[in-house]
Motif scaffolding. Structure first.
Motif, PDB file in Angstrom:
ATOM      1  N   PRO A   1       0.812  -1.220   0.000  1.00 20.45           N
ATOM      2  CA  PRO A   1       0.000   0.000   0.000  1.00 20.45           C
ATOM      3  C   PRO A   1       0.843   1.267   0.000  1.00 20.45           C
ATOM      4  O   PRO A   1       2.077   1.228   0.070  1.00 20.45           O
ATOM      5  CB  PRO A   1      -0.760  -0.121   1.318  1.00 20.45           C
ATOM      6  CG  PRO A   1       0.238  -0.780   2.225  1.00 20.45           C
ATOM      7  CD  PRO A   1       1.021  -1.741   1.358  1.00 20.45           C
ATOM      8  N   ARG A   2       0.148   2.381  -0.068  1.00 19.10           N
ATOM      9  CA  ARG A   2       0.761   3.692   0.135  1.00 19.10           C
ATOM     10  C   ARG A   2      -0.047   4.429   1.188  1.00 19.10           C
ATOM     11  O   ARG A   2      -1.251   4.208   1.328  1.00 19.10           O
ATOM     12  CB  ARG A   2       0.817   4.475  -1.172  1.00 19.10           C
ATOM     13  CG  ARG A   2       1.750   3.844  -2.200  1.00 19.10           C
ATOM     14  CD  ARG A   2       1.946   4.702  -3.419  1.00 19.10           C
ATOM     15  NE  ARG A   2       2.922   4.115  -4.329  1.00 19.10           N
ATOM     16  CZ  ARG A   2       3.352   4.676  -5.449  1.00 19.10           C
ATOM     17  NH1 ARG A   2       2.873   5.866  -5.808  1.00 19.10           N
ATOM     18  NH2 ARG A   2       4.237   4.083  -6.213  1.00 19.10           N
ATOM     19  N   ASN A   3       0.612   5.305   1.901  1.00 25.94           N
ATOM     20  CA  ASN A   3      -0.069   6.051   2.954  1.00 25.94           C
ATOM     21  C   ASN A   3      -0.947   7.154   2.389  1.00 25.94           C
ATOM     22  O   ASN A   3      -0.744   7.635   1.269  1.00 25.94           O
ATOM     23  CB  ASN A   3       0.965   6.655   3.913  1.00 25.94           C
ATOM     24  CG  ASN A   3       1.619   5.607   4.787  1.00 25.94           C
ATOM     25  OD1 ASN A   3       0.942   4.824   5.432  1.00 25.94           O
ATOM     26  ND2 ASN A   3       2.949   5.583   4.796  1.00 25.94           N
ATOM     27  N   CYS A   4      -1.920   7.560   3.197  1.00 17.85           N
ATOM     28  CA  CYS A   4      -2.873   8.593   2.810  1.00 17.85           C
ATOM     29  C   CYS A   4      -2.153   9.937   2.610  1.00 17.85           C
ATOM     30  O   CYS A   4      -1.459  10.417   3.520  1.00 17.85           O
ATOM     31  CB  CYS A   4      -3.938   8.726   3.901  1.00 17.85           C
ATOM     32  SG  CYS A   4      -5.080  10.078   3.656  1.00 17.85           S
TER      33      CYS A   4
ATOM     34  N   HIS B   1      -8.081   4.670  -3.805  1.00 17.39           N
ATOM     35  CA  HIS B   1      -7.075   5.003  -4.819  1.00 17.39           C
ATOM     36  C   HIS B   1      -6.911   3.955  -5.915  1.00 17.39           C
ATOM     37  O   HIS B   1      -6.123   4.159  -6.834  1.00 17.39           O
ATOM     38  CB  HIS B   1      -5.722   5.246  -4.139  1.00 17.39           C
ATOM     39  CG  HIS B   1      -5.741   6.379  -3.160  1.00 17.39           C
ATOM     40  ND1 HIS B   1      -5.766   7.698  -3.541  1.00 17.39           N
ATOM     41  CD2 HIS B   1      -5.771   6.394  -1.807  1.00 17.39           C
ATOM     42  CE1 HIS B   1      -5.799   8.477  -2.474  1.00 17.39           C
ATOM     43  NE2 HIS B   1      -5.801   7.713  -1.407  1.00 17.39           N
TER      44      HIS B   1
ATOM     45  N   GLN C   1       5.067   8.740   2.261  1.00 11.91           N
ATOM     46  CA  GLN C   1       3.910   8.120   1.619  1.00 11.91           C
ATOM     47  C   GLN C   1       4.179   6.674   1.193  1.00 11.91           C
ATOM     48  O   GLN C   1       3.290   5.828   1.269  1.00 11.91           O
ATOM     49  CB  GLN C   1       3.473   8.922   0.396  1.00 11.91           C
ATOM     50  CG  GLN C   1       2.167   8.379  -0.209  1.00 11.91           C
ATOM     51  CD  GLN C   1       1.642   9.241  -1.333  1.00 11.91           C
ATOM     52  OE1 GLN C   1       2.365  10.040  -1.894  1.00 11.91           O
ATOM     53  NE2 GLN C   1       0.377   9.078  -1.669  1.00 11.91           N
ATOM     54  N   GLN C   2       5.388   6.374   0.774  1.00 17.04           N
ATOM     55  CA  GLN C   2       5.651   5.097   0.131  1.00 17.04           C
ATOM     56  C   GLN C   2       6.532   4.133   0.919  1.00 17.04           C
ATOM     57  O   GLN C   2       6.516   2.935   0.647  1.00 17.04           O
ATOM     58  CB  GLN C   2       6.305   5.331  -1.236  1.00 17.04           C
ATOM     59  CG  GLN C   2       5.467   6.170  -2.182  1.00 17.04           C
ATOM     60  CD  GLN C   2       6.196   6.489  -3.477  1.00 17.04           C
ATOM     61  OE1 GLN C   2       7.170   5.826  -3.839  1.00 17.04           O
ATOM     62  NE2 GLN C   2       5.739   7.504  -4.193  1.00 17.04           N
TER      63      GLN C   2
ATOM     64  N   THR D   1      -8.049   1.417   3.016  1.00 15.28           N
ATOM     65  CA  THR D   1      -8.567   2.649   2.411  1.00 15.28           C
ATOM     66  C   THR D   1      -7.745   3.070   1.193  1.00 15.28           C
ATOM     67  O   THR D   1      -8.254   3.763   0.320  1.00 15.28           O
ATOM     68  CB  THR D   1      -8.620   3.802   3.428  1.00 15.28           C
ATOM     69  OG1 THR D   1      -7.313   4.029   3.962  1.00 15.28           O
ATOM     70  CG2 THR D   1      -9.573   3.474   4.565  1.00 15.28           C
ATOM     71  N   TRP D   2      -6.480   2.638   1.138  1.00 16.21           N
ATOM     72  CA  TRP D   2      -5.728   2.879  -0.095  1.00 16.21           C
ATOM     73  C   TRP D   2      -6.368   2.099  -1.237  1.00 16.21           C
ATOM     74  O   TRP D   2      -6.555   2.622  -2.334  1.00 16.21           O
ATOM     75  CB  TRP D   2      -4.266   2.460   0.083  1.00 16.21           C
ATOM     76  CG  TRP D   2      -3.467   2.595  -1.183  1.00 16.21           C
ATOM     77  CD1 TRP D   2      -3.016   3.749  -1.757  1.00 16.21           C
ATOM     78  CD2 TRP D   2      -3.052   1.532  -2.043  1.00 16.21           C
ATOM     79  NE1 TRP D   2      -2.338   3.468  -2.919  1.00 16.21           N
ATOM     80  CE2 TRP D   2      -2.337   2.115  -3.121  1.00 16.21           C
ATOM     81  CE3 TRP D   2      -3.195   0.147  -2.013  1.00 16.21           C
ATOM     82  CZ2 TRP D   2      -1.780   1.355  -4.148  1.00 16.21           C
ATOM     83  CZ3 TRP D   2      -2.643  -0.610  -3.026  1.00 16.21           C
ATOM     84  CH2 TRP D   2      -1.947  -0.002  -4.084  1.00 16.21           C
TER      85      TRP D   2
END
Length: 591
Positions: A271-274, A420, A305-306, A415-416
């Protein structure tokens, strides 16, 4: 109780007389137990070569420890050993007493617990009746997660207990964090020569002229370090408008990945962060996001973020804030070492919440990054079968959102995915095989599945597989959630499985549709007579979902059913359940 074919005396049955229903059920259970044990024996037999035997045993909840054990078996074969690979629960104390060389690969599950396929082994090993092990040379590879207090506890316990029983440690135990691949493989390569030193040269095979052994396997192309970039085919809401939950269905194209999966496996998502949370953190440390911090070759905003976990506060951050005296309550719970008090304090709080406990505290970007852990993948039970969707892989995910300190908080991966990854977007994925959660190889075997909420995911895959393969065995599903009107996910598909005969029985438990809450474990007890009869016919029993409460409640309900309808004592009912575990007929995918 399913009898042990090796020790049980057959009941007297007149060969020229019809057998009763009770005798038929007993005989079916007997044969099922015999078949399961024969399958286990075939699995654990060492490869046939001239090499000295090296027992490689594993305890694995999600498949990581099992994969490492398989790698160890490959290396052992190349080193001239004849490896015997099996899960810990397949190694009883009588067999353990004769083991001369042993590598243990074990993960820690939950809060310091043994994985499911090591529980019975540990119960026997920790007992006062465990055998002395002076003849054994051993080493332990432990997997864990430093974000938990009882890091690698299962490995530590087995390592210590072997030593207490007189075994000789040939190398120090290694405790691996979530980034386990490189240190684990380096450890294995260093340990095998030490194990070899315990064996006479004439016991080892001449590997130079040997062809590859059956233990060798194809290494996965796509891994945590090299994930596959998959196209999102579908992202749609399963739960209804009035639901308190947000459950979504995702499908990914496997494209040219070559990924091959089975029902029961997990898919790992990188994932990546919000972005909104990243921006708030940058403001908190008074940074623009363009800064470059030591150890990273990307701007700070991309790193946050990553590459770093910014939602769940790590222990290093807690300790750092405690040392700075940032907050009295935080310092108190950290100093007291009270795990429950700390969990209560942290409930609903993320990293930004902790930094904001003392708004006057100056925090640099360098200090923040130094306290954070690498961003990890999230594993989800696959909700499709390759027999039904050979070029796709499906997930069933509950998006986690909550409000605290006046702002919305979000689960990282869920939620990612939800926000997204729309149709056509790309996500990074890799497979996590779980050989410990499989349908029975015999399609005639009955299957009982308990999966409330998103726990239905692997059972959707199981039903697809049973239907596509033409398996004749009966299938029984226990499913539930809060409200039937808005929480009965995959209702149309389940109805179709009922209509076409794939799903033999369906029992539903929607807890909030009546004054008294009803859960799947209550439905199990209500149908206990039939459930026990299915078990006696050789049924496999599966559970998927919440480990904290649901899985424990289901385990207790199953014990109650067996005790009541098998007319067994508490001790005999526990033994019955344990035999189901040994026969690989009671399997769990819990989290």
């Amino acid at each position: 109780m399913t009898p042990d074919p090796a020790t049980t005396k057959l009941p007297d049955i007149a060969l020229d007389a019809p057998i009763s229903d009770e005798q038929r059920i007993w005989l079916a259970g007997y044969l099922a137990g015999m078949k399961a044990q024969m399958g286990t024996l075939a699995q654990v037999a060492p490869t046939q070569s001239a090499g000295a035997t090296l027992d490689i045993v594993f305890g694995s909840q999600t498949g990581n420890a099992e994969q490492l054990a398989e790698s160890a078996a490959e290396l052992a074969s190349q080193s001239g050993f004849s490896p015997a690979l099996r899960c810990l629960d397949d190694l009883d104390m009588a067999a353990l007493a004769s083991v001369r060389r042993c590598l243990v690969v074990v993960s820690t599950y939950g809060e310091g617990e043994m994985p499911d396929n090591a529980e019975l082994f540990w119960e026997s090993l920790s007992a006062t009746t465990a055998p002395r092990l002076e003849q054994m040379h051993y080493a332990v590879l432990a997997l864990g997660d430093t974000s938990y207090d009882d890091f690698c506890e299962a490995g530590k316990l087995i390592d210590t207990r072997f030593e207490q029983l007189g075994a000789t440690r040939v190398a120090a135990r290694i405790d691996c964090d979530v980034d386990f691949e490189d240190p684990a493989n380096d450890w294995l390569e260093a340990v095998l020569p030490k194990v070899r030193d315990t064996v006479a040269d004439d016991e080892l095979a001449d590997t130079a002229s040997e062809t590859p052994t059956p233990t060798e396997r194809k290494k996965p192309t796509w891994t945590r370090k090299n994930p596959y970039t998959a196209q999102t085919l579908e992202n749609h809401l399963l739960s209804g408008a009035d639901s308190a939950k947000e459950i979504r269905h995702f499908s990914f194209s496997l494209g040219d990945s070559g990924i091959e999966y089975d029902a029961g496996d997990a898919l790992c998502v990188m994932p990546r962060n919000c972005p909104a949370l990243v921006e708030l953190l940058l403001q908190r440390v008074n940074a623009t996001g363009e800064e470059v911090v030591a150890g990273y070759d990307q701007p700070l905003a991309q790193v946050l973020q990553q590459q770093l976990e910014i939602v769940t506060p790590p222990k290093t951050l807690l300790q750092w804030l405690h040392d700075l005296g940032a907050d009295d309550e935080l310092s108190r719970v950290v100093s007291n070492g009270d795990k429950e008090a700390l969990e209560t304090f942290l409930w609903g709080r993320d990293t930004l919440d902790l930094l904001n406990l003392n708004p006057a505290l100056s925090i640099s970007a360098t200090d923040l990054v130094a306290c954070l852990r690498p961003l990890q993948h999230r594993a989800y039970s696959i909700s499709s079968s390759p027999l039904a969707f050979p070029n796709e892989i499906h997930l069933t995910v509950a998006a986690v959102r909550w409000r605290n300190t006046g702002r919305e908080h979000r689960g990282v991966a869920s939620t990612w995915l939800a926000d997204h990854l729309q149709n056509g977007d790309s996500g990074r994925i890799f497979l996590s095989p779980n050989k410990s959660f499989r349908l029975p190889a015999d399609g005639d075997r009955p299957v009982i599945m308990v999966g409330p909420g998103t726990g239905i995911a692997p059972f959707r895959a199981f039903l697809q597989a049973r239907h596509a393969s033409g398996a004749a065995g009966k299938n029984w599903l226990f499913f539930g959630d809060q409200h039937r009107e808005c929480d009965f996910i995959y209702e149309d598909e389940i109805g179709e499985f009922c209509s076409n005969g794939t799903l033999t029985r369906l029992d539903l438990a929607f807890s909030r549709d009546q004054q008294e809450k009803i859960y799947v474990q209550q439905r199990m007890r209500e149908n206990g007579k039939a459930l026990y009869a299915w078990l006696e016919e050789g049924a496999h029993f599966y559970v998927c979902g919440d480990a904290t409460r649901m899985a424990r409640d289901v385990d207790q309900a199953l014990l109650d059913v067996v005790r009541t309808h098998g007319r067994l004592t508490e001790e005999d009912a526990v033994a019955y359940i344990n035999q189901l575990r040994r026969d690989k007929r009671y399997l769990r995918d819990v989290y």
